[in-house]
Each structure stands twice: as structure tokens, then as C-alpha cells.
Design an enzyme around this catalytic site. Structure first.
Site, PDB file in Angstrom:
ATOM      1  CE  LYS A  98      -7.637   1.098   0.775  1.00  0.00           C
ATOM      2  NZ  LYS A  98      -7.065   0.141   1.695  1.00  0.00           N
ATOM      3  CG  HIS A 135      -3.615  -0.807  -2.296  1.00  0.00           C
ATOM      4  ND1 HIS A 135      -4.098   0.486  -2.227  1.00  0.00           N
ATOM      5  CD2 HIS A 135      -3.396  -1.185  -1.016  1.00  0.00           C
ATOM      6  CE1 HIS A 135      -4.147   0.865  -0.969  1.00  0.00           C
ATOM      7  NE2 HIS A 135      -3.727  -0.127  -0.204  1.00  0.00           N
ATOM      8  CB  SER A 143      -0.950   0.002   1.200  1.00  0.00           C
ATOM      9  OG  SER A 143      -0.255  -0.210   2.403  1.00  0.00           O
TER      10      SER A 143
HETATM   11  C1  PLP Z   1      -7.076   0.038   3.182  1.00  0.00           C
HETATM   12  C2  PLP Z   1      -6.494  -1.287   3.487  1.00  0.00           C
HETATM   13  C3  PLP Z   1      -7.134  -2.162   4.366  1.00  0.00           C
HETATM   14  C4  PLP Z   1      -8.319  -1.752   5.192  1.00  0.00           C
HETATM   15  O1  PLP Z   1      -9.486  -1.723   4.455  1.00  0.00           O
HETATM   16  P1  PLP Z   1     -10.697  -0.765   4.894  1.00  0.00           P
HETATM   17  O2  PLP Z   1     -11.855  -1.294   4.113  1.00  0.00           O
HETATM   18  O3  PLP Z   1     -10.276   0.598   4.494  1.00  0.00           O
HETATM   19  O4  PLP Z   1     -10.887  -0.910   6.356  1.00  0.00           O
HETATM   20  C5  PLP Z   1      -6.616  -3.432   4.502  1.00  0.00           C
HETATM   21  N1  PLP Z   1      -5.502  -3.813   3.852  1.00  0.00           N
HETATM   22  C6  PLP Z   1      -4.836  -2.968   3.027  1.00  0.00           C
HETATM   23  C7  PLP Z   1      -3.598  -3.438   2.338  1.00  0.00           C
HETATM   24  C8  PLP Z   1      -5.310  -1.680   2.834  1.00  0.00           C
HETATM   25  O5  PLP Z   1      -4.644  -0.838   2.061  1.00  0.00           O
END
Ligand code: PLP
Length: 409
Positions: A248, A213, A185
Site C-alpha cells: 500500500k 493503512h 480499511s
Molecule cells: C490489504 C490488507 C491486508 C492484506 O494485505 P496484502 O498484502 O494485500 O495481502 C491485510 N489487512 C488489511 C487491513 C488490509 O487492508
């Protein structure tokens, strides 16, 4: 008068200030004068934002908004209870079937948030006496899940599969769980999933992949990192627990896990954040079903994103020559620019803000000490002119910093 530890908070916050580690939130509203969602109004000023993980530009897409509104007319806005009671709506059930088919695995389970998913599935899988093998750059929620499980945690250096193999070979634990982000990330690089899976086969481990991602962004039709590595399908499903988030690229909220039928059934029974939390509202599941259709159909969004990534990399490679700032080797929409010092990264961020560009500075503990960076996140909502504006502003700042570096500390 006795003192209480509760009196320490002002000093503790001041300490964060001194270390340039105090984080500030900004209050945002989408810029209604601009299309697509790449512009935000921040404190009354319109800013071009490079900080969202809405990689496909879907978070404000009218078809998703309409799907959510239509569902709200039927279901209302809240689910009322846990999926184990009456929260599992027809929309949520349909979404799970579609998610499983989309990533090519037998079964999926839809959660209200990704963080809650990871901290809770890991303790459902392993416990005391078992072993976890975790990439050093894994997301915080995988790490917290590992701690909660009370299994023994072996951390291996980022992407160091020789180190991982050594740890697996040494371990005598009966249950072994290897966990890795599929796309990291804060660095934007990708795990070697085929090699990870081979190691898991050899040492009888389960591979937990967090594709927060990659889902929607990589692989044919955006089917994610497994599809990109040609690993979807029944043949592989037993060894893989796939997890991805839906806030995302999918543009909405929530997350899901997918894998073998019995494994997913076990998680449905034993994941505390699934059982003891209110189910995601049907309006979100409905928006996600619309999002899945668009993710599959709109190859142009990924093609446009790839063009933007190439344009940014070419522009910055030329514009930042000799600056000491280092663009990471990422092929994904996460394009980190390594600056090094916390105060310098903050100063660059402030310089960009002054020209109406919002790129977040990422500092420890989110990233290792001495690797403060700007995390440039691109989206299909950006235009080529947006990229050029960022490249020009960063090139000018790099020149300015070379002639008068940040000296305060
Ligand atoms: C954003 C993210 C999460 C958390 O997900 P949310 O739905 O925002 O709580 C978990 N793992 C990774 C790698 C992330 O980037």
C-alpha cells in the site's frame, strides 16, 4: 441423467448479478503520458483513479524501480524457495532489520503477502481453548485467521471498548488475543490504540494490530500508528504484535510483523504461510529498502496528502449538502462516501466513470448491508486540480440523483 452440483454455477453467478453483487475486474495500464501514477488507461481510455492504496505515490517511483532492477541483476527475479531453506536473501535480511528499527520494535519478519500473514500468524498464536477478541470491522484475513485457529471468537461492535472490556472480564481463557485494524480499511477511522493496550495490560492479552493503512502514512516520518500513539519502544513491545502491509503506502508488495524477540522467533518457527511458502524475491525487498528511505525523508508527501484530504472534505461537505450521501469522519486518505443502496452506489460509480473518474463502489459483504459506499482513496500522486475535478463531478451527480433517483432494485 443425474444432476451434479457443478451445474449450479451459472445460476449462482446469475444470482450475484440480480443482487448487484457481481464484481468485474478492469484491465489497467499506467498512463505513460501522465506523471506520478494517478492516471490509468482502462479499456483504452485514460482515467483519473481514486482507487489505489498507493497513498504516497511510490508504486511507480523511479528510485524504487531502479532498486528492483539493480537487485534483479544480482539475485535474479525469484527467490527459489522458502525462507527456511535458501530463500532468505541478504536483501530480505537487511529489510527486516530496517523495518524493525523503523517501527521501533525489537524484531521484524518479512512475508510475501499481508493476507497470508494474518491468516497464518493467528493460528500460530492461539488455538482451541484460547480466546480471540475481534473488532467487527476487522479485515477479512484477520477473521479467517481467527477461524483457522479454532480458538473461541468474541466479536465486539466496532470500536466499542466497553463491550471488549466486558468480554475480556468474562473470559476464563488462559491465552487472550485482541485484534484490530489500526486504520479501518473501508471506513478510514483509527482504533484507540492506547485504550486497547491498557485493556490488554489489565487482562493479560496480546494486542495484534493490523496497520496496513497507517504504515507510511501516519505518525512522524510515516512510522505508523504505534509511533502516532507514541507507543513504539521496548517498554510496550511485549504486549504488541504489530503487522503492516508493504503493497500500500510502501508501494511494493508483501507485509511484516514486528514485536518482541521471542514472540517473533516463535512466529518464524510456527507460521505455516512463512515456512511453507516461497520467500519474497530479493528484488522486492530491495525496492522496499529504497521505499523505506523515501517514506522517512519525504515529509512533503504526507503534508501534500493532508492538504488534499482537507480540500476534498471541504469541497464535498458544501457540494453534497442535502444529497443524503454522507462523508465519513475519516482523517486518513481513505475517504468513504456512504450512499446506502447497492444499485445507487453502482450508478454513482458509473456516472463518475463516464466523466473519466474511477472511484470504486464497495458493497456487501465487504461492508455491512445497507452501507454501500464509494471508497475514495487519495494519494500524494494526486494534484489539487484532481480533487476539484472529483468534487465537481460528485456535486453534479448528487443534483442529478435528487431530481431523478434510482428506482430499479
Ligand atoms: C490489504 C490488507 C491486508 C492484506 O494485505 P496484502 O498484502 O494485500 O495481502 C491485510 N489487512 C488489511 C487491513 C488490509 O487492508
Amino acid at each position: 441423467m443425474t444432476t451434479s452440483w457443478l451445474d449450479e454455477f451459472p445460476a449462482r453467478v446469475a444470482e450475484l448479478d440480480r443482487a448487484h453483487l457481481r464484481r468485474q475486474r478492469r484491465v489497467v495500464v499506467p498512463d505513460s503520458a501522465a506523471e506520478g501514477g494517478a492516471r490509468l488507461v482502462v479499456d483504452g481510455q485514460s482515467m483519473l483513479a481514486f482507487c489505489s492504496n498507493d497513498y504516497l505515490g511510490l508504486a511507480q517511483y523511479p528510485r524504487l524501480v531502479k532498486a528492483a532492477c539493480d537487485a534483479a541483476q544480482v539475485y535474479g527475479v525469484g527467490s527459489g524457495s522458502s525462507p527456511m531453506v535458501s530463500g532468505h536473501s541478504a536483501a530480505n535480511a537487511a529489510l527486516e532489520l530496517e523495518l524493525a528499527a523503523f517501527v521501533g520494535l525489537p524484531r521484524a519478519l518479512y512475508f510475501y503477502a499481508g493476507f497470508a500473514t494474518n491468516i497464518s500468524i493467528v493460528p500460530a498464536l492461539v488455538g482451541p481453548g484460547d480466546a480471540i477478541f475481534s473488532d467487527a470491522l476487522n479485515h477479512a484475513c484477520l477473521i479467517d485467521g481467527a477461524r483457522l485457529s479454532r480458538a473461541q471468537i468474541h466479536r465486539f461492535a466496532h470500536a466499542d471498548l466497553a463491550a471488549l472490556e466486558h468480554q475480556l472480564a468474562q473470559s476464563t481463557a488462559a491465552r487472550k488475543l485482541v485484534m484490530s485494524d489500526a486504520v479501518f480499511s473501508m471506513d478510514g477511522d483509527s482504533a484507540d490504540i492506547v485504550a486497547l493496550l491498557n485493556l490488554c495490560e489489565r487482562y493479560d492479552a496480546l494486542l495484534l494490530l493490523d496497520d496496513a493503512h497507517g504504515f507510511g502514512v501516519v505518525g512522524p516520518q510515516g512510522r505508523g500508528s504505534l509511533a502516532q500513539a507514541r507507543l513504539s519502544g521496548l517498554k510496550f513491545s511485549r504486549r504488541i504484535l504489530y503487522m503492516a502491509t508493504l503493497g500500500k503506502a510502501a508501494g511494493v508488495a508483501g507485509a511484516f510483523v514486528a514485536g518482541d524477540d521471542a514472540l517473533v522467533e516463535w512466529l518464524l518457527q510456527k507460521t505455516r504461510s512463512y515456512t511453507f511458502a516461497t520467500a519474497a524475491p530479493a528484488m522486492l525487498a530491495s525496492a522496499l529498502r529504497a521505499s523505506l528511505e523515501i517514506i522517512q525523508q519525504d515529509d512533503w508527501r504526507r503534508a501534500h496528502l493532508q492538504r488534499l484530504i482537507a480540500r476534498l472534505r471541504t469541497g464535498l461537505t458544501a457540494g453534497l449538502e442535502g444529497s443524503g450521501w454522507q462523508l465519513s469522519k475519516s482523517q486518513t486518505p481513505i475517504q468513504p462516501l456512504l450512499i446506502g443502496r447497492n444499485d445507487e452506489a453502482l450508478a454513482v460509480m458509473e456516472g463518475l466513470l463516464a466523466s473519466g473518474l474511477w472511484v470504486p463502489a464497495i458493497r456487501p459483504p465487504t461492508v455491512p448491508e445497507g452501507t454501500a459506499r464509494l471508497r475514495i482513496a487519495l494519494s500524494a500522486a494526486h494534484t489539487e486540480a484532481d480533487i476539484d475535478q472529483l468534487v465537481n463531478a460528485l456535486s453534479l451527480l448528487a443534483q442529478a440523483f435528487r431530481s431523478s433517483p434510482v428506482t430499479s432494485c
